[in-house]
Write a protein that holds these residues in place. Sequence first.
Motif, PDB file in Angstrom:
ATOM      1  N   UNK A  40     -24.323 -84.735  -4.122  1.00 31.02           N
ATOM      2  CA  UNK A  40     -25.558 -84.308  -4.781  1.00 31.02           C
ATOM      3  C   UNK A  40     -25.717 -82.806  -4.608  1.00 31.02           C
ATOM      4  N   UNK A  41     -26.599 -82.247  -5.420  1.00 35.41           N
ATOM      5  CA  UNK A  41     -26.955 -80.838  -5.312  1.00 35.41           C
ATOM      6  C   UNK A  41     -28.461 -80.791  -5.091  1.00 35.41           C
ATOM      7  N   UNK A  42     -28.887 -80.094  -4.032  1.00 38.47           N
ATOM      8  CA  UNK A  42     -30.311 -79.986  -3.715  1.00 38.47           C
ATOM      9  C   UNK A  42     -30.700 -78.520  -3.617  1.00 38.47           C
ATOM     10  N   UNK A  43     -31.982 -78.263  -3.845  1.00 46.55           N
ATOM     11  CA  UNK A  43     -32.504 -76.909  -3.708  1.00 46.55           C
ATOM     12  C   UNK A  43     -32.428 -76.489  -2.242  1.00 46.55           C
ATOM     13  N   UNK A  44     -32.181 -75.210  -2.017  1.00 46.87           N
ATOM     14  CA  UNK A  44     -32.096 -74.682  -0.655  1.00 46.87           C
ATOM     15  C   UNK A  44     -33.343 -75.056   0.143  1.00 46.87           C
ATOM     16  N   UNK A  45     -33.152 -75.385   1.414  1.00 46.46           N
ATOM     17  CA  UNK A  45     -34.269 -75.708   2.294  1.00 46.46           C
ATOM     18  C   UNK A  45     -33.981 -76.928   3.141  1.00 46.46           C
ATOM     19  N   UNK A  46     -35.002 -77.374   3.881  1.00 49.97           N
ATOM     20  CA  UNK A  46     -34.855 -78.543   4.745  1.00 49.97           C
ATOM     21  C   UNK A  46     -34.977 -79.831   3.943  1.00 49.97           C
ATOM     22  N   UNK A  91     -33.395 -88.830  -0.844  1.00 43.35           N
ATOM     23  CA  UNK A  91     -33.556 -87.454  -0.393  1.00 43.35           C
ATOM     24  C   UNK A  91     -35.044 -87.236  -0.190  1.00 43.35           C
ATOM     25  N   UNK A  92     -35.418 -86.860   1.017  1.00 42.54           N
ATOM     26  CA  UNK A  92     -36.820 -86.618   1.368  1.00 42.54           C
ATOM     27  C   UNK A  92     -37.714 -87.809   1.019  1.00 42.54           C
ATOM     28  N   UNK A  93     -37.208 -89.011   1.256  1.00 44.41           N
ATOM     29  CA  UNK A  93     -37.984 -90.228   1.028  1.00 44.41           C
ATOM     30  C   UNK A  93     -38.040 -90.707  -0.411  1.00 44.41           C
ATOM     31  N   UNK A  94     -37.387 -90.014  -1.328  1.00 41.50           N
ATOM     32  CA  UNK A  94     -37.388 -90.412  -2.741  1.00 41.50           C
ATOM     33  C   UNK A  94     -36.035 -90.993  -3.115  1.00 41.50           C
ATOM     34  N   UNK A  95     -36.057 -92.165  -3.738  1.00 37.13           N
ATOM     35  CA  UNK A  95     -34.828 -92.827  -4.160  1.00 37.13           C
ATOM     36  C   UNK A  95     -34.115 -91.982  -5.210  1.00 37.13           C
ATOM     37  N   UNK A  96     -32.802 -91.844  -5.059  1.00 37.07           N
ATOM     38  CA  UNK A  96     -32.024 -91.031  -5.998  1.00 37.07           C
ATOM     39  C   UNK A  96     -30.968 -91.845  -6.742  1.00 37.07           C
ATOM     40  N   UNK A  97     -31.006 -93.170  -6.591  1.00 38.58           N
ATOM     41  CA  UNK A  97     -30.082 -94.023  -7.334  1.00 38.58           C
ATOM     42  C   UNK A  97     -30.891 -94.950  -8.224  1.00 38.58           C
ATOM     43  N   UNK A  98     -30.256 -95.393  -9.280  1.00 40.46           N
ATOM     44  CA  UNK A  98     -30.948 -96.287 -10.201  1.00 40.46           C
ATOM     45  C   UNK A  98     -31.063 -97.674  -9.597  1.00 40.46           C
ATOM     46  N   UNK A  99     -32.009 -98.431 -10.085  1.00 39.35           N
ATOM     47  CA  UNK A  99     -32.197 -99.799  -9.626  1.00 39.35           C
ATOM     48  C   UNK A  99     -30.946-100.629  -9.903  1.00 39.35           C
ATOM     49  N   UNK A 100     -30.280-100.381 -11.027  1.00 34.76           N
ATOM     50  CA  UNK A 100     -29.041-101.089 -11.363  1.00 34.76           C
ATOM     51  C   UNK A 100     -27.994-100.878 -10.270  1.00 34.76           C
ATOM     52  N   UNK A 129     -28.101 -95.334   7.348  1.00 30.48           N
ATOM     53  CA  UNK A 129     -27.898 -94.131   8.145  1.00 30.48           C
ATOM     54  C   UNK A 129     -28.962 -93.128   7.730  1.00 30.48           C
ATOM     55  N   UNK A 130     -29.896 -92.866   8.626  1.00 34.47           N
ATOM     56  CA  UNK A 130     -30.975 -91.920   8.346  1.00 34.47           C
ATOM     57  C   UNK A 130     -30.613 -90.573   8.974  1.00 34.47           C
ATOM     58  N   UNK A 131     -30.111 -89.671   8.157  1.00 33.70           N
ATOM     59  CA  UNK A 131     -29.685 -88.352   8.625  1.00 33.70           C
ATOM     60  C   UNK A 131     -30.939 -87.516   8.865  1.00 33.70           C
ATOM     61  N   UNK A 132     -31.009 -86.846   9.990  1.00 35.24           N
ATOM     62  CA  UNK A 132     -32.176 -86.015  10.314  1.00 35.24           C
ATOM     63  C   UNK A 132     -32.321 -84.818   9.392  1.00 35.24           C
TER      64      UNK A 132
END
Length: 136
Positions: A73-79, A52-61, A95-98
């Motif tokens: 996932x749940x993200x804060x409101x915004x782009x 999300x926004x270039x930051x990995x959100x899954x563990x290395x395992x 798949x890189x979603x815009x």
Amino acid sequence: MRKLLYGIITLTMIIGYTGCSSREPKLVNIGKAPKEESSIIKTAGSLRIRQVDGKRVISLFNKLIVGAGHRSIMVKEGQHTIFCAYNNGGALANVNVGKVNYLAGHEYIIDYQIEGRKIRYWVKDLTDNKIVLGKE
């Protein structure tokens, strides 16, 4: 003794992996925002959220062993820009979603269709029943 230890570790991983796959997908709060200020993003089929926004959100395992990401996932409101992986039974496709402006209190799904060797995807706001990115 070493073989016994490896056997126990392998068995634990198999039981843990199969047990996790049968449960309802865990909703992961990425921005640690309160639910009323957040959007829920889900994926269809074999898509899994990895960044999300270039930051990995899954563990290395998960990335190395399971090869998956989050189904919801749940993200804060915004782009936000979401990066997913599609698993077609062995090979992963990226798949890189815009950028999409996700509204608080809304639920979205990233859906897709396979067309030959290409993946066509779109983002649908399930709350308003509107496509907000791509074409269904």
